[in-house]
Design an enzyme around this catalytic site. Sequence first.
Site, short mmCIF file in Angstrom:
data_model
loop_
_atom_site.label_atom_id
_atom_site.label_comp_id
_atom_site.label_asym_id
_atom_site.label_seq_id
_atom_site.Cartn_x
_atom_site.Cartn_y
_atom_site.Cartn_z
N LYS A 296 0.87 -1.18 0.00
CA LYS A 296 0.00 0.00 0.00
C LYS A 296 0.90 1.23 0.00
O LYS A 296 2.06 1.15 0.44
CB LYS A 296 -0.85 0.00 1.27
CG LYS A 296 -2.11 0.81 1.17
CD LYS A 296 -3.26 0.00 0.60
CE LYS A 296 -4.48 0.89 0.46
NZ LYS A 296 -5.65 0.14 -0.03
N GLY B 116 -25.40 1.34 2.01
CA GLY B 116 -24.50 2.03 1.07
C GLY B 116 -24.73 1.63 -0.37
O GLY B 116 -24.19 0.64 -0.86
N VAL B 117 -25.56 2.43 -1.05
CA VAL B 117 -25.85 2.13 -2.46
C VAL B 117 -24.92 2.99 -3.33
O VAL B 117 -25.36 3.89 -4.05
CB VAL B 117 -27.33 2.41 -2.81
CG1 VAL B 117 -27.66 1.82 -4.19
CG2 VAL B 117 -28.26 1.82 -1.78
N GLY B 118 -23.62 2.71 -3.22
CA GLY B 118 -22.65 3.41 -4.06
C GLY B 118 -22.34 2.56 -5.28
O GLY B 118 -23.21 1.84 -5.79
N VAL C 227 -20.33 -0.19 -5.69
CA VAL C 227 -20.49 -1.63 -5.47
C VAL C 227 -21.94 -1.94 -5.07
O VAL C 227 -22.55 -2.88 -5.59
CB VAL C 227 -19.53 -2.16 -4.38
CG1 VAL C 227 -19.74 -3.64 -4.18
CG2 VAL C 227 -18.09 -1.88 -4.77
P1 NAD Z 1 -18.83 4.45 -3.04
O1 NAD Z 1 -18.20 5.66 -2.45
O2 NAD Z 1 -19.21 4.42 -4.48
O3 NAD Z 1 -20.16 4.09 -2.21
C1 NAD Z 1 -20.28 4.19 -0.83
C2 NAD Z 1 -21.75 4.51 -0.51
O4 NAD Z 1 -21.94 4.43 0.91
C3 NAD Z 1 -22.18 5.90 -0.95
O5 NAD Z 1 -23.45 5.85 -1.59
C4 NAD Z 1 -22.26 6.66 0.39
O6 NAD Z 1 -23.22 7.71 0.35
C5 NAD Z 1 -22.68 5.56 1.32
N1 NAD Z 1 -22.41 5.78 2.73
C6 NAD Z 1 -21.34 6.41 3.30
N2 NAD Z 1 -21.45 6.40 4.65
C7 NAD Z 1 -22.60 5.73 4.93
C8 NAD Z 1 -23.25 5.38 6.12
N3 NAD Z 1 -22.73 5.69 7.32
N4 NAD Z 1 -24.43 4.71 6.05
C9 NAD Z 1 -24.96 4.39 4.85
N5 NAD Z 1 -24.38 4.70 3.68
C10 NAD Z 1 -23.22 5.36 3.71
O7 NAD Z 1 -17.84 3.25 -2.71
P2 NAD Z 1 -17.79 1.81 -3.36
O8 NAD Z 1 -16.75 1.79 -4.42
O9 NAD Z 1 -19.17 1.34 -3.66
O10 NAD Z 1 -17.19 0.95 -2.16
C11 NAD Z 1 -17.99 0.61 -1.04
C12 NAD Z 1 -17.12 -0.05 0.01
O11 NAD Z 1 -16.54 -1.24 -0.53
C13 NAD Z 1 -15.94 0.79 0.51
O12 NAD Z 1 -15.71 0.48 1.86
C14 NAD Z 1 -14.76 0.28 -0.33
O13 NAD Z 1 -13.53 0.48 0.33
C15 NAD Z 1 -15.11 -1.18 -0.43
N6 NAD Z 1 -14.53 -1.85 -1.60
C16 NAD Z 1 -14.80 -1.40 -2.85
C17 NAD Z 1 -14.25 -2.05 -3.96
C18 NAD Z 1 -14.56 -1.60 -5.36
O14 NAD Z 1 -14.32 -2.38 -6.31
N7 NAD Z 1 -15.08 -0.40 -5.56
C19 NAD Z 1 -13.44 -3.18 -3.79
C20 NAD Z 1 -13.19 -3.64 -2.48
C21 NAD Z 1 -13.75 -2.95 -1.40
#
Ligand code: NAD
Length: 346
Positions: free
Chosen positions: A80, A180-182, A184
């Site tokens: 990292k 968390g509907v981001g 992923v």
């Molecule tokens: P993202 O930023 O697109 O989505 C995160 C979502 O969570 C957002 O909609 C945000 O508004 C919401 N959120 C934040 N705080 C919150 C809370 N307290 N309660 C409810 N919702 C909340 O991120 P992502 O890329 O979808 O990743 C999500 C998680 O998965 C992160 O922890 C990331 O480190 C992990 N992750 C992602 C990947 C990837 O391929 N993107 C791979 C491994 C791990």
Amino acid sequence: MSVFEAPDYDGHEQVVFVNEPAAGLRAIIAIHNTNQGPALGGCRMWPYASEAEAVRDVLRLARGMTYKAAMAKVKLGGGKSVIIADPYTQKTPELLHAMGRWIDGLNERYITGEDIGTNPMDMAEIKRETRCVSCLREEDGGYGDPAPMTALGVLQAIGAGVERAFGKTDLNGVHVALQGVGNVGFNLCRLLSEAGARLTVGDVLADNAERAVAAFGAEAVEADAIYDVEAEVFAPCAMGSVLNDDTVGRLKAKVVAGAANNQLAEDRHGDALAERGIVYLPDYVANGGGLICCEAEWYRLDRDAVTDKVKGIRRTCVEILEAAADQGVATNVASDRLAEQRFRGG
Ligand code: NAD
């Protein structure tokens, strides 16, 4: 301060401190273990309050990547990097290029990628100075956004958990509470919906939750109410440390599997879940799909093979559940032991 004596130092192979004032760059690169291949892990940019905080973060995150890589069965090790700077005000092309040159100097022992404070465009800048970059956009020669593969991996973990907890081999009619509907989370909603699952979602950004309501007929609740939903599965896909003293007792779900990193506030919360009879699929196993994508990008592997390998996460989850039952330990402990056997085996 001493790195070798730092609480988070765990026999890391190499820790590099970088200082290039002309480019505004202060950074640390940590390589935990390369027994299985070059160390891959994102580059975090964050205005750490102290050097000690940055060292702690980079050591902990690099170690975590070794475990994740071992369980994803990729030919990669764990590393990292952190850049000590504010990503909103201090990020410049010069800084990113300088970082690229330092990474390049490590002779392919460390491969970087996006993380908090950096994005695929930043990776394209770093790539101008080194080929040791992953998570690139397709137009920059990469395999694109790993989030859909991360979601597919989480789906496998949920499937394994549901089978263990309820003896059910599919997800039809299974109620999932998703936090968390981001990126992923939205992809996971799609896969769950296709599998016939019922969805309840919570997000601090109401618009993000509404996307799942509109697209998949999910029910939305206030972000904090997601822990109390009478669902079979809780899928944390937002932040870390969400499984803690305040939340574990509130969960109605019998399965926890999600994408968020570092879901357990402390290791003992894995025991707390087990004591409540909740099947917990360790975060770094469930969310390994993105790393499998990065491996394919680095070694230029067949893209079709990525999907099959990500689906293998289900088998790995079953292995962990069986090992935990045999050894009488929580799943996070069983998983760590399996990972250690793999990467220490060399
Ligand atoms: P993202 O930023 O697109 O989505 C995160 C979502 O969570 C957002 O909609 C945000 O508004 C919401 N959120 C934040 N705080 C919150 C809370 N307290 N309660 C409810 N919702 C909340 O991120 P992502 O890329 O979808 O990743 C999500 C998680 O998965 C992160 O922890 C990331 O480190 C992990 N992750 C992602 C990947 C990837 O391929 N993107 C791979 C491994 C791990």
